[in-house]
Design a protein around this motif. Structure first.
Motif: not given
Length: 91
Positions: A45-48, A51-67
């Motif tokens: 999910i982090v990779s998606i 690559n897809r949404d242009g998030m940084t790793r930290d942004e992706a981890l925050d998104f996963i944690d919250f959503n």
């Protein structure tokens, strides 16, 4: 086997647009019954999201944690798994 080869037709809940992160299925015990759920890879999910949404790793981890990780969407809420790092645990 509780899941047919054509899993995209199943009634089990999935996270929107993250099917490529599905690594399997399992049965969980919810409200006194065995419920089939999808299992997602947190790393995939982090990779998606990167690559897809242009998030940084930290942004992706925050998104996963919250959503995703803290979301409950019913008794068949998908599971999220992360790899175990040998140094973190005495295995």
């Amino acid at each position: 086997m509780f899941l047919e080869n054509n899993w995209k037709r199943t009634e089990m809940k999935r996270w929107t647009d993250l099917d490529k992160a599905i690594i399997g299925t399992t049965l969980t015990h919810q409200t006194g019954e065995r419920v089939p759920v999808f299992v997602y890879s947190g790393d995939k999910i982090v990779s998606i999201l990167i690559n897809r949404d242009g998030m940084t790793r930290d942004e992706a981890l925050d998104f996963i944690d919250f959503n995703i990780d803290n979301a409950y969407i019913g008794k068949d809420t998908p599971l999220l798994v992360w790899p175990v790092i040998d140094e973190e645990y005495d295995l």
